[in-house]
Design a protein around this motif. Structure first.
Motif, mmCIF file in Angstrom:
data_model
loop_
_atom_site.group_PDB
_atom_site.id
_atom_site.type_symbol
_atom_site.label_atom_id
_atom_site.label_comp_id
_atom_site.label_asym_id
_atom_site.label_seq_id
_atom_site.Cartn_x
_atom_site.Cartn_y
_atom_site.Cartn_z
ATOM 1 N N LYS A 158 -39.181 46.644 -12.416
ATOM 2 C CA LYS A 158 -38.355 46.200 -11.290
ATOM 3 C C LYS A 158 -38.263 44.672 -11.256
ATOM 4 N N LEU A 159 -39.365 44.017 -11.538
ATOM 5 C CA LEU A 159 -39.407 42.559 -11.524
ATOM 6 C C LEU A 159 -38.438 41.974 -12.543
ATOM 7 N N PHE A 160 -38.416 42.532 -13.747
ATOM 8 C CA PHE A 160 -37.577 41.969 -14.799
ATOM 9 C C PHE A 160 -36.131 42.479 -14.781
ATOM 10 N N THR A 161 -35.877 43.666 -14.233
ATOM 11 C CA THR A 161 -34.513 44.191 -14.234
ATOM 12 C C THR A 161 -33.770 43.958 -12.926
ATOM 13 N N ASP A 162 -34.501 43.826 -11.820
ATOM 14 C CA ASP A 162 -33.849 43.677 -10.518
ATOM 15 C C ASP A 162 -34.103 42.298 -9.897
ATOM 16 N N LEU A 163 -35.371 41.936 -9.730
ATOM 17 C CA LEU A 163 -35.705 40.701 -9.015
ATOM 18 C C LEU A 163 -35.380 39.444 -9.818
ATOM 19 N N GLY A 164 -35.700 39.427 -11.096
ATOM 20 C CA GLY A 164 -35.414 38.260 -11.936
ATOM 21 C C GLY A 164 -33.940 37.893 -11.941
ATOM 22 N N PRO A 165 -33.048 38.844 -12.270
ATOM 23 C CA PRO A 165 -31.613 38.535 -12.241
ATOM 24 C C PRO A 165 -31.091 38.183 -10.841
ATOM 25 N N ARG B 290 -51.229 40.466 -14.843
ATOM 26 C CA ARG B 290 -51.559 40.608 -13.424
ATOM 27 C C ARG B 290 -51.031 41.898 -12.809
ATOM 28 N N ILE B 291 -49.836 42.326 -13.238
ATOM 29 C CA ILE B 291 -49.217 43.520 -12.665
ATOM 30 C C ILE B 291 -49.427 44.672 -13.636
ATOM 31 N N LYS B 292 -50.235 45.630 -13.242
ATOM 32 C CA LYS B 292 -50.565 46.761 -14.112
ATOM 33 C C LYS B 292 -49.598 47.930 -13.934
ATOM 34 N N ASP B 293 -48.872 47.975 -12.832
ATOM 35 C CA ASP B 293 -47.933 49.061 -12.554
ATOM 36 C C ASP B 293 -46.644 48.822 -13.346
ATOM 37 N N LYS B 294 -46.358 49.698 -14.294
ATOM 38 C CA LYS B 294 -45.206 49.515 -15.176
ATOM 39 C C LYS B 294 -43.878 49.611 -14.416
ATOM 40 N N GLU B 295 -43.842 50.416 -13.366
ATOM 41 C CA GLU B 295 -42.632 50.549 -12.559
ATOM 42 C C GLU B 295 -42.292 49.230 -11.860
ATOM 43 N N ILE B 296 -43.286 48.593 -11.297
ATOM 44 C CA ILE B 296 -43.078 47.322 -10.597
ATOM 45 C C ILE B 296 -42.749 46.219 -11.601
#
Length: 99
Positions: free
Chosen positions: A55-62, A46-52
């Motif tokens: 961010k989802l897995f390194t910042d938001l998830g934790p 769903r998310i094609k932007d590699k930067e986002i």
């Protein structure tokens, strides 16, 4: 729009769109709590932007690791001038205040 939510951590949209975005975003954050190749690929559909995605897995998830759900919040703003659609602000609960 889910990508925009993860990028800015707060978006203004109609109530109907916000409820759909919320459903998808909550599932993605739940997957991001555990960083694995499978979860990255599932969310990457769903998310094609590699930067986002990063961010989802390194910042938001934790950040939401200890939360069991309810990662988003909806504030009602009233009706839009032109067509009287209900407008809301959709934001992440523990959003960073860096603006």
């Amino acid at each position: 729009m889910v990508t925009s939510l993860f990028r800015y951590e707060r978006i203004k949209t109609t109530k109907t769109k916000a409820m759909e975005i919320r459903r998808t975003a909550e599932k993605m954050i739940t997957r991001a709590k555990e960083d694995s190749v499978h979860n990255r690929r599932m969310v990457g559909r769903r998310i094609k932007d590699k930067e986002i995605l990063s961010k989802l897995f390194t910042d938001l998830g934790p950040r939401f690791k200890e939360r069991n759900g309810g990662y988003t919040r909806v504030y009602k703003l009233g009706q839009r001038q032109g067509d009287a659609a209900e407008m809301v602000i959709l934001e992440l609960v523990d959003r960073s205040t860096e603006e």
